[in-house]
Motif scaffolding. Structure first.
Motif, PDB file in Angstrom:
ATOM      1  N   LYS A 213      16.716 -45.346  -8.322  1.00  0.00           N
ATOM      2  CA  LYS A 213      15.702 -45.251  -7.187  1.00  0.00           C
ATOM      3  C   LYS A 213      16.083 -44.161  -6.196  1.00  0.00           C
ATOM      4  O   LYS A 213      14.990 -43.606  -5.644  1.00  0.00           O
ATOM      5  CB  LYS A 213      15.805 -46.627  -6.662  1.00  0.00           C
ATOM      6  CG  LYS A 213      14.921 -46.901  -5.762  1.00  0.00           C
ATOM      7  CD  LYS A 213      15.113 -48.633  -5.071  1.00  0.00           C
ATOM      8  CE  LYS A 213      13.862 -48.752  -4.023  1.00  0.00           C
ATOM      9  NZ  LYS A 213      14.128 -48.064  -2.795  1.00  0.00           N
TER      10      LYS A 213
ATOM     11  N   ASP B 271      10.745 -46.123 -17.077  1.00  0.00           N
ATOM     12  CA  ASP B 271       9.796 -47.020 -17.539  1.00  0.00           C
ATOM     13  C   ASP B 271       9.916 -48.183 -18.202  1.00  0.00           C
ATOM     14  O   ASP B 271       8.949 -49.207 -18.052  1.00  0.00           O
ATOM     15  CB  ASP B 271       9.158 -46.067 -18.426  1.00  0.00           C
ATOM     16  CG  ASP B 271       8.644 -44.440 -17.885  1.00  0.00           C
ATOM     17  OD1 ASP B 271       7.922 -44.444 -16.841  1.00  0.00           O
ATOM     18  OD2 ASP B 271       9.023 -43.621 -18.301  1.00  0.00           O
TER      19      ASP B 271
ATOM     20  N   GLN C  37      13.780 -52.591  -8.480  1.00  0.00           N
ATOM     21  CA  GLN C  37      13.582 -51.593  -7.754  1.00  0.00           C
ATOM     22  C   GLN C  37      13.610 -50.042  -8.792  1.00  0.00           C
ATOM     23  O   GLN C  37      12.844 -49.380  -8.390  1.00  0.00           O
ATOM     24  CB  GLN C  37      14.682 -51.405  -6.831  1.00  0.00           C
ATOM     25  CG  GLN C  37      14.775 -52.309  -5.804  1.00  0.00           C
ATOM     26  CD  GLN C  37      15.670 -52.464  -4.654  1.00  0.00           C
ATOM     27  OE1 GLN C  37      15.725 -51.415  -3.905  1.00  0.00           O
ATOM     28  NE2 GLN C  37      16.849 -53.014  -4.801  1.00  0.00           N
TER      29      GLN C  37
ATOM     30  N   SER D 232       9.547 -48.117 -12.987  1.00  0.00           N
ATOM     31  CA  SER D 232       8.419 -47.353 -12.711  1.00  0.00           C
ATOM     32  C   SER D 232       7.097 -48.355 -12.163  1.00  0.00           C
ATOM     33  O   SER D 232       7.170 -49.520 -12.645  1.00  0.00           O
ATOM     34  CB  SER D 232       8.143 -46.298 -13.497  1.00  0.00           C
ATOM     35  OG  SER D 232       7.498 -47.219 -14.706  1.00  0.00           O
ATOM     36  N   GLU D 233       6.306 -47.619 -11.651  1.00  0.00           N
ATOM     37  CA  GLU D 233       5.172 -48.204 -11.324  1.00  0.00           C
ATOM     38  C   GLU D 233       4.414 -48.664 -12.479  1.00  0.00           C
ATOM     39  O   GLU D 233       4.117 -48.016 -13.419  1.00  0.00           O
ATOM     40  CB  GLU D 233       4.339 -47.597 -10.370  1.00  0.00           C
ATOM     41  CG  GLU D 233       2.882 -48.075 -10.083  1.00  0.00           C
ATOM     42  CD  GLU D 233       3.252 -49.433  -9.052  1.00  0.00           C
ATOM     43  OE1 GLU D 233       2.081 -50.207  -8.939  1.00  0.00           O
ATOM     44  OE2 GLU D 233       4.064 -49.632  -8.528  1.00  0.00           O
ATOM     45  N   GLY D 234       4.141 -50.158 -12.845  1.00  0.00           N
ATOM     46  CA  GLY D 234       3.528 -50.442 -14.048  1.00  0.00           C
ATOM     47  C   GLY D 234       4.526 -50.632 -15.080  1.00  0.00           C
ATOM     48  O   GLY D 234       4.322 -50.876 -16.365  1.00  0.00           O
TER      49      GLY D 234
ATOM     50  N   ARG E 112       6.602 -55.742  -4.279  1.00  0.00           N
ATOM     51  CA  ARG E 112       6.244 -55.556  -5.526  1.00  0.00           C
ATOM     52  C   ARG E 112       5.863 -56.844  -6.011  1.00  0.00           C
ATOM     53  O   ARG E 112       6.614 -57.737  -5.339  1.00  0.00           O
ATOM     54  CB  ARG E 112       7.524 -54.626  -6.515  1.00  0.00           C
ATOM     55  CG  ARG E 112       7.810 -53.662  -5.974  1.00  0.00           C
ATOM     56  CD  ARG E 112       8.809 -52.693  -6.855  1.00  0.00           C
ATOM     57  NE  ARG E 112       7.819 -51.779  -7.524  1.00  0.00           N
ATOM     58  CZ  ARG E 112       8.325 -51.054  -8.730  1.00  0.00           C
ATOM     59  NH1 ARG E 112       9.631 -50.956  -8.776  1.00  0.00           N
ATOM     60  NH2 ARG E 112       7.460 -50.246  -9.426  1.00  0.00           N
TER      61      ARG E 112
ATOM     62  N   ARG F 153       5.582 -56.774 -16.489  1.00  0.00           N
ATOM     63  CA  ARG F 153       5.283 -55.575 -15.906  1.00  0.00           C
ATOM     64  C   ARG F 153       5.478 -55.588 -14.255  1.00  0.00           C
ATOM     65  O   ARG F 153       5.230 -56.661 -13.873  1.00  0.00           O
ATOM     66  CB  ARG F 153       3.918 -54.949 -16.246  1.00  0.00           C
ATOM     67  CG  ARG F 153       3.829 -54.512 -17.841  1.00  0.00           C
ATOM     68  CD  ARG F 153       2.290 -53.958 -18.101  1.00  0.00           C
ATOM     69  NE  ARG F 153       2.443 -52.548 -17.326  1.00  0.00           N
ATOM     70  CZ  ARG F 153       1.177 -51.983 -17.482  1.00  0.00           C
ATOM     71  NH1 ARG F 153      -0.063 -52.418 -17.772  1.00  0.00           N
ATOM     72  NH2 ARG F 153       0.946 -50.695 -16.939  1.00  0.00           N
TER      73      ARG F 153
ATOM     74  N   PHE G 245       4.356 -54.099 -10.535  1.00  0.00           N
ATOM     75  CA  PHE G 245       3.506 -53.357  -9.809  1.00  0.00           C
ATOM     76  C   PHE G 245       4.012 -53.301  -8.447  1.00  0.00           C
ATOM     77  O   PHE G 245       4.498 -54.324  -7.818  1.00  0.00           O
ATOM     78  CB  PHE G 245       2.334 -53.812 -10.105  1.00  0.00           C
ATOM     79  CG  PHE G 245       1.491 -53.569 -11.258  1.00  0.00           C
ATOM     80  CD1 PHE G 245       0.994 -52.507 -11.844  1.00  0.00           C
ATOM     81  CD2 PHE G 245       1.959 -54.761 -12.315  1.00  0.00           C
ATOM     82  CE1 PHE G 245       0.602 -52.423 -12.954  1.00  0.00           C
ATOM     83  CE2 PHE G 245       1.437 -54.575 -13.429  1.00  0.00           C
ATOM     84  CZ  PHE G 245       1.043 -53.435 -13.844  1.00  0.00           C
ATOM     85  N   THR G 246       3.499 -52.235  -7.414  1.00  0.00           N
ATOM     86  CA  THR G 246       3.511 -52.272  -6.187  1.00  0.00           C
ATOM     87  C   THR G 246       2.252 -52.646  -5.220  1.00  0.00           C
ATOM     88  O   THR G 246       1.217 -52.034  -6.048  1.00  0.00           O
ATOM     89  CB  THR G 246       4.044 -50.989  -5.614  1.00  0.00           C
ATOM     90  OG1 THR G 246       5.273 -50.696  -6.271  1.00  0.00           O
ATOM     91  CG2 THR G 246       4.359 -51.063  -3.981  1.00  0.00           C
ATOM     92  N   GLY G 247       2.279 -53.536  -4.340  1.00  0.00           N
ATOM     93  CA  GLY G 247       1.087 -53.513  -3.969  1.00  0.00           C
ATOM     94  C   GLY G 247       1.210 -54.601  -2.769  1.00  0.00           C
ATOM     95  O   GLY G 247       1.402 -55.838  -3.002  1.00  0.00           O
TER      96      GLY G 247
END
Length: 415
Positions: A69, A76, A95, A98-100, A156, A175, A177-179
């Motif tokens: 990180k 992945d 952490q 990866s994204e997704g 996340r 999976r 994700f970040t948001g």
């Protein structure tokens, strides 16, 4: 290509299989803190000719993930399959992916997660486990809750693809994700579980509430509790468990894709019959109904003989409710019918197959439940749609253990 981390690789067998069987991988790091394990791993990698893909790494998997990180070099796919609990590795994993990206997490500490040590479960996963008939599904929901909670700390959140209870372990595929906006909804995805110690009725209480205002969502605290001081059916006390993940355990599209891949490659896996059977049951599960009852649990509560699976499923369908099996328990009854309807159906069953109430204490769950007249007149006439497709096709849905005393053995000695 994809970067893969097998965080607790031991002999490196899984990493080697990834390299030989999964196309499109760019690099695989096989980590273990045991020098002897890494030496064996390097030998196995060389023997199998996958040195170009698999890199053995000696060290603490947590430090490796935190460093990835810091270096902005996420993985992945991260596979966590420790002996026992993965809880020490979850913070780093959410952490470092990866994204997704994909997290594959295995837990073998089922005694803790099935209600034998609720205080230990809380210390590891941030949730209290309960010793109920639904304990194996609750274990899955506890792990998903723990993953989502830890991911939320870093803005996340997790999206489950597949959650499996098999043999003596559970394994989830999520999976990450970040948001920030999506993280706000996480509280409304978790729930406390009220479980009656007498009759086994259960109710869920969401921690948060999400309401729609035009095109936006507004979040707030939920209202509750959904039960009184004692159970309305048998007057026994409730136990409080959780929080647990209260959203679907699986992504139907993903499960369908895996089943399709099996159909397109017949004979590729020796475990294909089991894979097809278990995934077919999963595809039939009611995704929006957390937890389940069991056929034997319902009948033993009222001290009656047990209706067949098709009879009980037919009665629920006749009453206008949905019902499914659960891959986590072969006797499971997963339904959107409230407990009041289930007990009415069992009261009707007891009228057809009388129970000797004179032998039961007045305070027993059976006596109290059967002392009330049913408001629903249940029909046990068999319906064709009561028989699930996986059962009609004779799929290998709940395989027997291959030998006596099958299960986890003693922990390996450090070396």
């Amino acid at each position: 290509g994809l970067r893969v981390l097998e965080a607790l690789a031991a002999s490196g067998l899984r990493s080697i299989r990834f390299a030989r069987e999964v196309p499109g991988l760019g690099a695989i790091v096989a980590c273990d803190r045991s020098a002897a394990a890494v030496t064996a791993m390097a030998r196995n990698v060389a023997i199998n000719g996958v040195g170009g893909l698999v890199t053995p790494h000696l060290g603490d998997a947590r430090m490796l993930m935190y460093q990835s990180k810091a270096d902005r070099a996420p993985f992945d796919v991260i596979d966590l399959d420790p002996y026992g609990s993965p809880s020490p590795f979850l913070d780093a994993a959410v952490q470092a992916v990866s994204e997704g990206g994909l997290l594959c997490v295995t837990c073998t500490d089922m005694g803790v997660m099935a209600g034998n040590s609720p205080e230990t479960c809380y210390s590891k996963y941030g949730a209290v486990s309960l010793k109920g008939k639904f304990c194996h599904e609750m274990a899955l929901r506890i792990v998903l809750h723990s993953l989502d909670l830890r991911a939320n700390c870093y803005q996340r959140f997790v999206v489950p693809l597949l959650s499996l209870s098999a043999d003596f372990y559970i394994r989830v595929f999520v999976r990450v994700f970040t948001g920030q906006a999506k993280v706000k909804a996480s509280a409304s995805k978790q729930a406390l579980v009220f479980h009656c110690v007498g009759c086994g009725s259960h109710h869920l209480q969401r921690l948060g509430r999400a309401t729609t205002h035009g095109s936006s969502l507004k979040f707030g605290a939920a209202s509750g509790p959904p039960v009184g001081p004692t159970c309305e059916f048998c007057h026994h006390r409730h136990q409080l468990g959780g929080p647990v993940w209260a959203e679907p355990l699986h992504d139907p599209e993903f499960v369908g894709g895996v089943l399709g891949a099996l159909e397109r490659s017949p004979g590729r896996f020796t475990t294909e019959p089991r894979l097809r059977g278990v995934l077919s049951v999963i595809s039939e599960e009611l995704g929006d109904v957390p937890l389940y009852y069991t056929l034997d649990g319902l009948s033993s509560t009222i001290r009656s003989n047990t209706p067949s699976l098709l009879q009980l499923r037919s009665a629920l369908l006749h009453a206008g409710f949905r019902v499914s099996l659960s891959h986590a328990c072969k006797n499971a009854v997963k339904t959107d019918a409230p407990p009041a309807v289930l007990w009415d159906i069992m009261r009707c069953w007891a009228k057809l197959h009388p129970v000797k109430l004179e032998r039961l204490p007045d305070t027993s769950p059976a006596a109290r439940i059967l002392s009330v007249e049913p408001t629903l007149q249940a029909s046990f006439a068999l319906r064709d749609d009561a028989n699930p497709s996986s059962r009609k096709r004779g799929l290998k849905r709940f395989p027997e253990n291959p030998e006596a005393f099958w299960g986890p053995k003693a922990r390996a000695k450090a070396g």
